[in-house]
Enzyme design. Sequence first.
Site, PDB file in Angstrom:
ATOM      1  N   ASP A  95      20.563 -64.068 -26.971  1.00 53.90           N
ATOM      2  CA  ASP A  95      21.699 -64.487 -27.783  1.00 53.90           C
ATOM      3  C   ASP A  95      21.545 -63.890 -29.183  1.00 53.90           C
ATOM      4  OD1 ASP A  95      23.855 -65.761 -28.895  1.00 53.90           O
ATOM      5  OD2 ASP A  95      22.989 -67.762 -28.848  1.00 53.90           O
ATOM      6  N   LYS A 134      24.070 -60.950 -24.905  1.00 53.17           N
ATOM      7  CA  LYS A 134      25.373 -61.118 -25.571  1.00 53.17           C
ATOM      8  C   LYS A 134      25.589 -59.989 -26.569  1.00 53.17           C
ATOM      9  CE  LYS A 134      25.087 -66.098 -25.213  1.00 53.17           C
ATOM     10  NZ  LYS A 134      25.204 -67.383 -25.926  1.00 53.17           N
ATOM     11  N   TRP A 177      29.420 -69.016 -24.330  1.00 52.48           N
ATOM     12  CA  TRP A 177      28.315 -69.917 -23.992  1.00 52.48           C
ATOM     13  C   TRP A 177      28.181 -69.957 -22.472  1.00 52.48           C
ATOM     14  CZ3 TRP A 177      24.380 -71.611 -26.718  1.00 52.48           C
ATOM     15  CH2 TRP A 177      23.497 -72.468 -26.076  1.00 52.48           C
ATOM     16  N   GLU A 188      20.927 -76.061 -15.256  1.00 50.96           N
ATOM     17  CA  GLU A 188      21.226 -77.078 -16.281  1.00 50.96           C
ATOM     18  C   GLU A 188      22.221 -78.119 -15.757  1.00 50.96           C
ATOM     19  OE1 GLU A 188      21.042 -73.786 -19.921  1.00 50.96           O
ATOM     20  OE2 GLU A 188      22.942 -74.352 -19.017  1.00 50.96           O
TER      21      GLU A 188
HETATM   22  P1  5GP Z   1      18.189 -66.561 -28.996  1.00 57.65           P
HETATM   23  O1  5GP Z   1      16.817 -66.749 -29.576  1.00 57.65           O
HETATM   24  O2  5GP Z   1      18.388 -65.205 -28.365  1.00 57.65           O
HETATM   25  O3  5GP Z   1      19.271 -66.908 -29.958  1.00 57.65           O
HETATM   26  O4  5GP Z   1      18.366 -67.626 -27.864  1.00 57.65           O
HETATM   27  C1  5GP Z   1      17.535 -67.686 -26.820  1.00 57.65           C
HETATM   28  C2  5GP Z   1      17.567 -69.041 -26.179  1.00 57.65           C
HETATM   29  O5  5GP Z   1      18.672 -69.877 -26.584  1.00 57.65           O
HETATM   30  C3  5GP Z   1      17.734 -68.841 -24.720  1.00 57.65           C
HETATM   31  O6  5GP Z   1      16.492 -68.669 -24.086  1.00 57.65           O
HETATM   32  C4  5GP Z   1      18.453 -70.101 -24.295  1.00 57.65           C
HETATM   33  O7  5GP Z   1      17.522 -71.117 -24.057  1.00 57.65           O
HETATM   34  C5  5GP Z   1      19.299 -70.481 -25.486  1.00 57.65           C
HETATM   35  N1  5GP Z   1      20.668 -69.945 -25.338  1.00 57.65           N
HETATM   36  C6  5GP Z   1      21.258 -69.026 -26.118  1.00 57.65           C
HETATM   37  N2  5GP Z   1      22.504 -68.756 -25.686  1.00 57.65           N
HETATM   38  C7  5GP Z   1      22.690 -69.508 -24.585  1.00 57.65           C
HETATM   39  C8  5GP Z   1      23.797 -69.655 -23.673  1.00 57.65           C
HETATM   40  O8  5GP Z   1      24.859 -69.016 -23.753  1.00 57.65           O
HETATM   41  N3  5GP Z   1      23.633 -70.543 -22.666  1.00 57.65           N
HETATM   42  C9  5GP Z   1      22.482 -71.258 -22.526  1.00 57.65           C
HETATM   43  N4  5GP Z   1      22.447 -72.101 -21.496  1.00 57.65           N
HETATM   44  N5  5GP Z   1      21.430 -71.140 -23.350  1.00 57.65           N
HETATM   45  C10 5GP Z   1      21.532 -70.269 -24.369  1.00 57.65           C
END
Ligand code: 5GP
Length: 204
Positions: free
Chosen positions: A113, A153, A181, A187
């Site tokens: 993300d 993303k 999202w 989940e």
């Molecule tokens: P980042 O560090 O890349 O922002 O986010 C990583 C973590 O955030 C992922 O491993 C996940 O646990 C959570 N996350 C981020 N975006 C999403 C999403 O669209 N759906 C879900 N279920 N979890 C997300």
Amino acid sequence: MPQKVYVTYNQVHKLCQASADKILNTIQPNLMIAIGGGGYVPARILRSFLKRAGEPNIPIQAIGLSLYEDLGRGDPEEVPGTKVTRTQWLDLSALEMANLIGKNILIVDEVDDTRTTLEYAVRELQKDLEAAQKQLGREGETTNFFVFVLHNKNKPKKGLLPEKMMESGHYLAALTTDDVWICYPWEAKDIDEHDKLARENPLV
Ligand code: 5GP
């Protein structure tokens, strides 16, 4: 609030399958490190597709990193934190770390993300590995890190991965998505409802 889309187990399975050949041909991992909890299921599925006849299964180690914290307001998954917390890490004993040195290590998570979590994981694992190699007098051996995610993303990232990793194909996303999202099947409280929502709100 970003649009919610739903992904089924079947789709996750097929995303892993679609990436497995590429991973086998280019990365040839000796070991996976799954970032929990989202990386566990993809890593386990991937392992089945990476199995070569006559060779043992690729071991999966687990680390736990938490970025999105439950602040008690419901919908914990939509409250982005700013700081990565380690909830589980590798066994840093010389014996365990020796198993990682000189290997091709594939880090697996479900979604990239903001990239904050992946930046943390790659940086810290590299740091611990280097320290172990030094301690064990094995600095000469090259340990390669790779990243696999189901979904990346398409958005500006806060976290950075080493340039070398991005340029040399050491980073692989099964699918690049809009900034939505994504609701994963593990989940879901009600998997039939989840699958129904997946049919109505597919990730396209
Ligand atoms: P980042 O560090 O890349 O922002 O986010 C990583 C973590 O955030 C992922 O491993 C996940 O646990 C959570 N996350 C981020 N975006 C999403 C999403 O669209 N759906 C879900 N279920 N979890 C997300």
